[in-house]
Design an enzyme around this catalytic site. Structure first.
Site, PDB file in Angstrom:
ATOM      1  N   ASP A 213     -11.261  -8.919   6.502  1.00 43.19           N
ATOM      2  CA  ASP A 213     -10.175  -9.431   7.346  1.00 43.19           C
ATOM      3  C   ASP A 213     -10.475  -9.230   8.831  1.00 43.19           C
ATOM      4  O   ASP A 213     -10.099 -10.062   9.664  1.00 43.19           O
ATOM      5  CB  ASP A 213      -8.857  -8.742   6.976  1.00 43.19           C
ATOM      6  CG  ASP A 213      -8.343  -9.192   5.609  1.00 43.19           C
ATOM      7  OD1 ASP A 213      -8.998 -10.051   4.999  1.00 43.19           O
ATOM      8  OD2 ASP A 213      -7.304  -8.679   5.163  1.00 43.19           O
TER       9      ASP A 213
ATOM     10  N   HIS B 297      -7.246  -9.087  -0.134  1.00 39.54           N
ATOM     11  CA  HIS B 297      -7.355  -8.546   1.210  1.00 39.54           C
ATOM     12  C   HIS B 297      -8.402  -7.430   1.224  1.00 39.54           C
ATOM     13  O   HIS B 297      -8.502  -6.638   0.282  1.00 39.54           O
ATOM     14  CB  HIS B 297      -6.020  -7.970   1.674  1.00 39.54           C
ATOM     15  CG  HIS B 297      -4.988  -9.003   1.956  1.00 39.54           C
ATOM     16  ND1 HIS B 297      -3.973  -8.811   2.873  1.00 39.54           N
ATOM     17  CD2 HIS B 297      -4.803 -10.248   1.455  1.00 39.54           C
ATOM     18  CE1 HIS B 297      -3.209  -9.892   2.910  1.00 39.54           C
ATOM     19  NE2 HIS B 297      -3.695 -10.775   2.047  1.00 39.54           N
TER      20      HIS B 297
ATOM     21  N   ASP C 274      -8.726  -3.746  11.245  1.00 43.64           N
ATOM     22  CA  ASP C 274      -7.770  -4.027  10.171  1.00 43.64           C
ATOM     23  C   ASP C 274      -7.754  -2.852   9.207  1.00 43.64           C
ATOM     24  O   ASP C 274      -8.734  -2.088   9.120  1.00 43.64           O
ATOM     25  CB  ASP C 274      -8.153  -5.315   9.428  1.00 43.64           C
ATOM     26  CG  ASP C 274      -7.047  -5.761   8.474  1.00 43.64           C
ATOM     27  OD1 ASP C 274      -6.003  -6.244   8.958  1.00 43.64           O
ATOM     28  OD2 ASP C 274      -7.215  -5.605   7.252  1.00 43.64           O
TER      29      ASP C 274
ATOM     30  N   HIS D 250      -4.740  -5.923  -2.483  1.00 43.85           N
ATOM     31  CA  HIS D 250      -6.119  -5.547  -2.133  1.00 43.85           C
ATOM     32  C   HIS D 250      -6.984  -5.153  -3.320  1.00 43.85           C
ATOM     33  O   HIS D 250      -8.217  -5.078  -3.188  1.00 43.85           O
ATOM     34  CB  HIS D 250      -6.132  -4.426  -1.094  1.00 43.85           C
ATOM     35  CG  HIS D 250      -5.260  -3.250  -1.423  1.00 43.85           C
ATOM     36  ND1 HIS D 250      -5.427  -2.464  -2.545  1.00 43.85           N
ATOM     37  CD2 HIS D 250      -4.187  -2.739  -0.757  1.00 43.85           C
ATOM     38  CE1 HIS D 250      -4.523  -1.505  -2.543  1.00 43.85           C
ATOM     39  NE2 HIS D 250      -3.740  -1.648  -1.474  1.00 43.85           N
TER      40      HIS D 250
END
Length: 398
Positions: free
Chosen positions: A307, A302, A156, A206
């Site tokens: 993730d 995130h 990711d 994020h």
């Protein structure tokens, strides 16, 4: 300038990375061929790729024009671009860590010269890239068990914005390694200095701001370690086109001849898998975690590594029925389940099906409710209800 006199194809890999590995090289001069091969009991993918090229170049006995073909970006860029920088830094990376393969490329005398792409005898290879072989090339066959590795890397990324075509860059990469559908304990993770500002919308997702990212390594400084980690593995990514687009853009900045990762490695897109299995439903990572009862309570923002860890559980759950039903039931997981504890995805994947599931038929009340629902659908579709047509066809056949 003379034409190419010797063509060389090289390949290498290992089982486990690190683990038992092998390498091979095929040299061809007109109608004459020579195959070289070797291996080590404890090594890495990249060392085997390097050893194949070094051994092939060492085998040359006089000055000549050489074309060396490899599917290893690490080998090509390492020798042509990164080695000079490592040499200046005392065989250390930009993060001050020792270069893992320095024993191969920093060796004295003829071997060191070969590793740096220039034999003492004068051969300077012309480096070309090729797609990772699908079939049994001669060099690939010589690697033996190393070619049959079953590594998966769940990957990711986080970025400065949504559009790579607008110059947005990578700011975080997270990878989790699986071997035989189990976590190996190895992972790759880094933050990156994108050398540009982060969009406000991306920052809200994020939380990685410009001040923090300005202190991190640039992509060029971690590219070798990343390529080593994913080399030879199947990549598992959620919405793969997005992440691969950014990764390929970064790698192309370092090498304009870069071969896209999807052409060199097998890629599984869990978003496509989820859409096939759950059509018409939300298939975001959060939605899939909820559907498979995977705890994502720590995901306030995130994060690439977080993730990737969650996606690992999602991938195992999505693909459990394909290959995991043959394992014995894990005793510890069975004990936890007996106490009412919720089993992990891996524990659920380890259950062996010992008998056919019991089929429950609809009772009279359920059949009546089903008929009423079909009446409503048939009315709403003006007689186009597929279930009604199937019932009519079945009646005619009887």
């Amino acid at each position: 300038m003379s034409s190419i006199e010797v063509q060389i194809w090289t390949d290498g890999a290992c089982l486990g990375n690190p683990g038992r590995g092998g390498w091979a090289a095929l040299l061809r001069k007109q109608a004459h061929e020579r195959v070289l091969s070797g291996g080590e009991p404890e090594t890495t993918n990249n060392r085997m790729e390097l050893m194949a090229a070094i051994a092939a170049l060492e085998a040359l006995r006089r000055p000549c024009r050489v074309e060396l073909s490899t599917d290893s970006q690490y080998l090509r860029q390492g020798i042509t671009e990164w080695v000079p920088r490592w040499q200046r830094n005392g065989w250390r990376t930009a993060s001050k860590a020792p270069v893992k393969e320095s024993g191969s490329v920093a060796a004295p005398g003829r071997r060191g010269e070969a590793a740096r792409g220039a034999l003492v005898v004068g051969a300077r290879p012309q480096w070309t890239s090729r797609k990772r072989a699908r079939g049994p090339s001669r060099a690939r066959r010589r690697r033996g068990p190393a070619a049959r590795m079953n590594r998966i890397v769940v990957l990711d990324t986080e970025t400065t914005g949504l559009e790579v075509n607008q110059g947005h860059r990578l700011i975080e990469i997270g990878c989790v390694e699986l071997g035989d559908r189990r976590r190996s304990g190895r992972h790759f993770h880094c933050y990156l200095n994108p050398e540009r500002a982060v969009d406000r919308g991306a920052l809200a997702v994020h939380g990685l701001d410009d001040a923090f990212l300005s202190t991190q390594s640039r992509f060029v400084e971690v590219a070798a370690e990343l390529l080593e980690f994913i080399d030879g593995a199947e990549l598992v990514i959620h919405n793969a086109a997005f992440d691969l687009g950014f990764l390929d853009a970064e790698l192309k900045r370092l090498d304009v001849a870069h071969v896209p990762l999807a052409q060199r490695l097998a890629v599984t897109d869990t978003l496509l898998l989820a859409r096939e299995r759950f059509p018409g439903q939300r298939n975001s990572l959060d939605a899939l975690c909820k559907r498979f009862e995977i705890d994502n309570s720590s995901r306030k923002l995130h994060g690439a590594l977080l993730d990737a860890e969650l996606l690992t559980d999602v991938y195992l759950a999505l693909t459990t029925g394909q290959s995991a039903l043959g394992f014995a039931f894990d005793a510890e997981a069975a004990g936890a389940a007996g106490k009412g504890a919720r089993m992990s995805t891996q524990a659920r994947a380890a259950i062996r099906i010992t008998q056919r599931p019991r089929v429950l038929l609809a009772n009279i009340e359920e059949q009546a409710a089903h008929a009423l629902r079909l009446d409503a659908l048939d009315k709403a579709s003006k007689g186009a209800c597929a279930w009604r047509r199937l019932e009519a066809d079945a009646g005619d056949g009887a």
